[in-house]
Design a protein around this motif. Structure first.
Motif, mmCIF file in Angstrom:
data_model
loop_
_atom_site.group_PDB
_atom_site.id
_atom_site.type_symbol
_atom_site.label_atom_id
_atom_site.label_comp_id
_atom_site.label_asym_id
_atom_site.label_seq_id
_atom_site.Cartn_x
_atom_site.Cartn_y
_atom_site.Cartn_z
ATOM 1 N N ASP A 505 0.866 -1.171 0.000
ATOM 2 C CA ASP A 505 0.000 0.000 0.000
ATOM 3 C C ASP A 505 0.913 1.234 0.000
ATOM 4 O O ASP A 505 1.792 1.349 0.864
ATOM 5 N N LYS A 513 -5.753 -7.381 3.263
ATOM 6 C CA LYS A 513 -6.677 -7.873 2.240
ATOM 7 C C LYS A 513 -7.132 -9.273 2.609
ATOM 8 O O LYS A 513 -6.347 -10.069 3.120
ATOM 9 N N TRP A 515 -9.296 -12.832 1.313
ATOM 10 C CA TRP A 515 -9.939 -13.672 0.293
ATOM 11 C C TRP A 515 -10.883 -14.614 1.021
ATOM 12 O O TRP A 515 -10.532 -15.168 2.076
ATOM 13 N N PRO A 543 -10.021 -5.530 6.960
ATOM 14 C CA PRO A 543 -9.532 -5.569 5.571
ATOM 15 C C PRO A 543 -10.080 -4.422 4.751
ATOM 16 O O PRO A 543 -11.262 -4.111 4.800
ATOM 17 N N ARG A 544 -9.192 -3.796 3.995
ATOM 18 C CA ARG A 544 -9.611 -2.721 3.093
ATOM 19 C C ARG A 544 -10.183 -3.273 1.802
ATOM 20 O O ARG A 544 -10.839 -2.547 1.052
ATOM 21 N N ALA A 545 -9.922 -4.535 1.524
ATOM 22 C CA ALA A 545 -10.446 -5.162 0.312
ATOM 23 C C ALA A 545 -10.765 -6.611 0.610
ATOM 24 O O ALA A 545 -10.056 -7.280 1.369
ATOM 25 N N GLU A 547 -11.891 -10.155 -1.603
ATOM 26 C CA GLU A 547 -12.086 -10.788 -2.910
ATOM 27 C C GLU A 547 -12.702 -12.157 -2.700
ATOM 28 O O GLU A 547 -12.253 -12.922 -1.829
ATOM 29 N N ALA A 569 -1.372 -10.721 -5.254
ATOM 30 C CA ALA A 569 -1.435 -9.268 -5.008
ATOM 31 C C ALA A 569 -0.190 -8.557 -5.501
ATOM 32 O O ALA A 569 -0.131 -7.352 -5.440
#
Length: 569
Positions: A505, A513, A515, A543-545, A547, A569
């Motif tokens: 970042d 992140k 999953w 988590p900022r993201a 998936e 990533a």
């Protein structure tokens, strides 16, 4: 990898002729230190000893500055004495633990001093902790007292303290001890004192005397600083007064700061860096500690102009934010004699851009909670070289009392320039983890700290950190253990599998992140899963993201492969 770092720049420091070092035990970095930095230090037995010595030397000097509020050393001594006396009257004994969950305010400093004067051990808590996070630490540490913000007690900590050993609660409105409320950071107003707590400032102003006969020494535990362990649950590093006072004295003498100068508390005081490199070092030099509640770039820059500090330390992300603030200029930093950066990787480009734009050189540093903040630093008169192969900026050189080695998996020294695990031995290394003998034996064999960080050292003694052996995520200097985030994800009704890693970042260094795969017949929106975690975890942990995959990659035995996800990533 074999490194050939560029030669360090020396400022007013002539190179010392010496033989080519054969081993880390030769301490090649000693030739980079000044005479004062090589000289032995004689720290006081405990932080209260250092504070009381400052009171004797400069009773009318400002110890604390908070917006327009000021407390002299004499008054801070009286107020913290009363807190100590109150705790003792409530049955708080030598060796008892007291948790403190406050922002950077005079209330934090007074509470910590009062606890130490009562003979206790401070357990710092991050004010961003949610109920379950705080509850675990209160129970694990066996805290019998708690000092916190009034709003935090009402909203989170009352429930966290339920069924814990906590029996004495002091709450504070951190807008007190000043009259200039800055709504950029001080919001929410004052609450009535909760019926099941007492007001910290009322207690401090009671005039009570500190208990007699308390004389803490270097082996007494000053702090139990919680850091995540291999199980994913936070474990308490026992930082002794000897650990804290040694690093504080090395910080003071190594930086060459004048007696009575102003330190600005940029790093949070609940973090080991803020506690040692700002608070304890400031007290050792009878300085003034300037506080601004929490980090907000505009507030910090205004405080720089008001208090004219000589020193501060913070993560790279804080300096990025300050540099990006509208209206920032060289005058904001003109009073500084030294600025340090630690807790997160410091990009070489930021160092050069910061100097070109604002003037000061950012001095890199490296340390862990287990070595009570710094074990290597870029000292005044030196500039860190950049490894030309990896582009990594050196984190500094060890101190004169510290032995840093780089070892292979069997614990044998690797040659200079080759990568291995960084291990540290010295007076700043903790004796162990609170009630965790197995973790202590694993991490501190023979009293030497196995950091879990991968790095190398050049023949000059410059240390480079290039990777982490563990899966720990470092987000803006805050440590996040993936398992803790995964445990929250697994409570979501749609989540079947979860794995969390740190991903690069540009602002935080790393961010979190996740999953996930979903249970059959369910659906989930990634943004909603992020919001779910945000409600249950501290701001730096969620988590900022997110998936979503049909299945997460696994080994043949069914273990989820984090390294494969990290590679994506």
């Amino acid at each position: 990898m074999t490194a050939n770092p560029s030669s360090p720049r020396h400022s007013g420091r002539a190179p010392t002729a010496r033989a080519v070092p054969d081993s880390y035990a030769d301490k090649p970095w000693l030739s980079l230190l000044s005479e004062a930095q090589r000289a032995p230090v004689q720290p006081p037995p405990s932080v209260p000893h250092a504070f009381r010595d400052a009171v004797r030397r400069a009773p009318d000097r400002h110890a604390l500055a908070y917006f327009d509020g000021r407390l002299t050393y004499r008054r801070a001594d009286e107020l913290s004495d009363a807190i100590a006396g109150h705790l003792a009257a409530r049955g708080f004994l030598r060796g008892d633990r007291a948790a403190v969950m406050l922002q950077n305010s005079p209330h934090f400093v007074l509470a910590v001093l009062g606890i130490w004067k009562a003979g206790g051990t401070v357990v710092p808590l991050n004010p961003m902790y949610r109920t379950a996070e705080a509850a675990h630490i209160l129970h694990d540490a066996g805290a019998t007292a708690l000092v916190c913000a009034d709003r935090a007690w009402v909203e989170r900590l009352r429930e966290a303290a339920d069924s814990s050993p906590v029996r004495t609660v002091l709450t504070a409105c951190e807008a007190g001890l000043q009259t200039r409320d800055d709504t950029r950071v001080l919001r929410g107003g004052r609450l009535p004192v909760p019926e099941d707590a007492e007001d910290l400032l009322t207690v401090a102003r009671s005039g009570a005397a500190a208990p007699e006969g308390i004389d803490l020494g270097p082996d007494d535990i000053a702090l139990i600083s919680y850091t995540s362990g291999t199980t994913g649950r936070p474990k308490g590093a026992m930082n002794t007064h000897g650990n804290v006072c040694h690093n504080a004295e090395r910080q003071r003498t190594g930086a060459g700061l004048p007696e009575g100068c102003t330190y600005f508390a940029l790093a949070p005081l609940f973090h080991i860096t803020g506690m040692v490199a700002q608070l304890a070092a400031c007290l050792a030099g009878a300085g003034t500690l300037a506080l601004a509640y929490r980090f907000e770039p505009g507030v910090v820059l205004d405080a720089f102009l008001e208090h004219r500090p000589a020193y501060t330390v913070g993560p790279a992300t804080a300096f990025m934010a300050l540099m990006a603030q509208e209206g920032v200029g060289r005058d904001h930093f003109s009073s500084f004699r030294m600025i340090s950066s630690g807790g997160a990787p410091l990009p070489p480009a930021l160092v050069e851009q910061f100097r070109a734009t604002l003037g000061p050189y950012l001095h890199n540093g490296y340390g862990l909670t287990e070595c009570t903040a710094p074990c290597a630093a870029v000292l005044p008169g030196l500039e860190a070289p950049v490894d030309p192969v990896s582009g990594t900026l050196a984190v500094g050189v060890p101190g004169a009392d510290t032995l840093v080695r780089v070892v292979d998996d069997q614990g044998a020294d690797v040659p200079f320039g080759e990568q291995g695990e960084i291990v540290v031995r010295g007076p700043q290394v903790i004796p162990g983890y609170w009630r965790r003998p197995e973790d202590t034996a694993d991490a501190l064999p023979g009293g030497e700290l196995r950091t879990g960080d991968i790095g190398f050292m050049d023949r000059e003694g410059w240390l480079y950190v290039v990777d982490r052996k563990k899966d720990m995520i470092n987000a803006s200097g805050f440590k996040v253990w993936p398992r803790e985030v995964e445990d929250v994800l697994y409570t979501h009704p749609a989540v079947r599998e979860a794995a969390v890693v740190g991903v690069p970042d540009p602002y935080r260094g790393e961010t979190v992140k996740a999953w996930i795969s979903l249970r059959p017949g369910t659906t989930a929106d990634p943004a909603a899963v992020v919001a779910y975690c945000r409600e249950r975890l501290a701001a730096y942990k969620y988590p900022r993201a997110v998936e979503i995959l049909p299945d997460l990659p696994k080994t043949s035995s069914g273990k989820i492969l984090r390294r494969e996800l990290r590679g994506r990533a």
